[in-house]
Write an enzyme that holds these catalytic residues in place. Structure first.
Site, mmCIF file in Angstrom:
data_model
loop_
_atom_site.group_PDB
_atom_site.id
_atom_site.type_symbol
_atom_site.label_atom_id
_atom_site.label_comp_id
_atom_site.label_asym_id
_atom_site.label_seq_id
_atom_site.Cartn_x
_atom_site.Cartn_y
_atom_site.Cartn_z
ATOM 1 N N ASN A 1 -2.837 -6.851 -6.024
ATOM 2 C CA ASN A 1 -3.644 -6.951 -4.817
ATOM 3 C C ASN A 1 -2.896 -7.825 -3.824
ATOM 4 O OD1 ASN A 1 -5.544 -7.434 -2.809
ATOM 5 N ND2 ASN A 1 -7.254 -7.570 -4.238
ATOM 6 N N THR B 1 6.349 9.089 4.367
ATOM 7 C CA THR B 1 5.136 8.836 3.577
ATOM 8 C C THR B 1 4.334 10.122 3.430
ATOM 9 O OG1 THR B 1 3.708 8.274 5.445
ATOM 10 C CG2 THR B 1 5.037 6.501 4.532
ATOM 11 N N ASP C 1 -5.830 1.921 4.908
ATOM 12 C CA ASP C 1 -7.241 2.292 4.984
ATOM 13 C C ASP C 1 -7.846 1.681 6.251
ATOM 14 O OD1 ASP C 1 -9.989 2.678 4.607
ATOM 15 O OD2 ASP C 1 -9.819 2.462 2.428
ATOM 16 N N GLU D 1 0.997 -1.485 -4.780
ATOM 17 C CA GLU D 1 -0.144 -0.562 -4.739
ATOM 18 C C GLU D 1 -1.255 -1.108 -5.627
ATOM 19 O OE1 GLU D 1 -2.786 2.098 -4.075
ATOM 20 O OE2 GLU D 1 -0.880 2.306 -2.998
ATOM 21 N N ILE D 2 -2.495 -0.983 -5.171
ATOM 22 C CA ILE D 2 -3.624 -1.550 -5.901
ATOM 23 C C ILE D 2 -4.211 -0.571 -6.920
ATOM 24 C CG2 ILE D 2 -5.423 -0.825 -4.275
ATOM 25 C CD1 ILE D 2 -6.630 -3.668 -4.626
ATOM 26 N N GLY E 1 0.842 -1.190 0.000
ATOM 27 C CA GLY E 1 0.000 0.000 0.000
ATOM 28 C C GLY E 1 0.872 1.233 0.000
#
Length: 265
Positions: free
Chosen positions: A119, A219, A142, A86-87, A63
């Site tokens: 994923n 980040t 998330d 990363e998706i 992520g």
């Protein structure tokens, strides 16, 4: 002919690559290509063309967002192979272009960093052999606040077993968030898993670990929390070896119907 937004080798502008932060990793709407087994993945050709011959990633930024930590880890851990995962398609493309631009800007650097759209909740064991990873980072994931969406969280009992599979004994799992409830979830799940033990926050090991400072400051989400005066909660866990206790019967197809010790007596 369509002119690309960013020419490869130029630094991309983030405003052109923003994408909705929330997505459902359990959805089947996106089709991802993935290898049937790790040894079918050619990391060198696509991701690390000018890096060392054995280029299987050893550090995963799952992520990774816009790649702030992925890029920072490239210089903090110059001998490791870093992969951001990363998706979201547009965000992944931004990180890919960002790394290419940095490689052009600083020749010989950032060759050990790359990014891949996938994923991670579904395909991690397809990419990485058992015990091949040294560090995994989950930075500001998330929260999926609604109870019905808790299965979408990136840390869970099932997924921790997958992480333990790809991590080598002694390797580390890093988590950080600005949501206290999510931090408590991370701690609860990791504390209860038999293959992870928490490294105390005030230990000398973590105080000297540059990766801890990097995940707090590098980040994009971490910088936003800092600007807004928010709190950051983190925990670091060590992957411990699995020891088979001699007094515990290991059941398999050959002895499944055998009487237990109490019945034998």
């Amino acid at each position: 002919e369509v002119t690309p937004i960013t020419t490869e080798g130029d630094m991309p502008q983030k405003k052109f690559y923003r994408q909705r932060a929330h997505c459902n990793p359990l959805s089947h709407n996106d089709a991802f290509d993935y290898p049937l087994q790790p040894d079918l993945m050619d990391w060198k050709e696509t991701h690390y063309p000018d890096w060392k011959e054995s280029s299987v990633p050893s550090v995963l930024d799952i992520g990774c967002g816009f790649g702030g930590l992925t890029v920072a880890l490239s210089t903090i851990l110059p001998d490791e192979t870093i992969l951001g995962m990363e998706i979201r398609a547009k965000v992944t493309e931004y990180v890919r272009l960002r790394i290419l631009a940095l490689r052009k800007e600083v020749p010989g650097s950032y060759q050990n960093a790359s990014v891949m759209r996938t994923n991670s909740m579904k395909f991690l064991p397809n990419y990485f052999p058992k015990g091949s990873v040294q560090k995994i980072f989950f930075c500001f994931p998330d929260p999926h606040f609604k109870r019905k969406n808790h299965p979408r969280r990136i840390v869970s009992e099932r997924l921790l077993s997958e992480y333990a599979y790809v991590l080598s004994p002694g390797a580390k799992l890093y988590t950080i968030t600005d949501v206290k409830e999510l931090h408590e979830w991370h701690v609860e799940k990791c504390d209860s898993h038999p293959l992870f033990e928490r490294i105390p926050d005030n230990s000398e090991e973590l105080q000297k670990d540059p990766c801890v400072h990097a995940m707090k400051t590098e980040t994009e989400e971490g910088k936003k929390v800092e600007r807004n005066g928010g709190s950051k909660y983190y925990a670091v866990y060590r992957r411990i070896p699995y020891e088979i206790k001699k007094h515990v019967v290991q059941w398999d197809v050959d002895n499944f119907f055998d009487p237990v010790e109490e019945e034998r007596e």
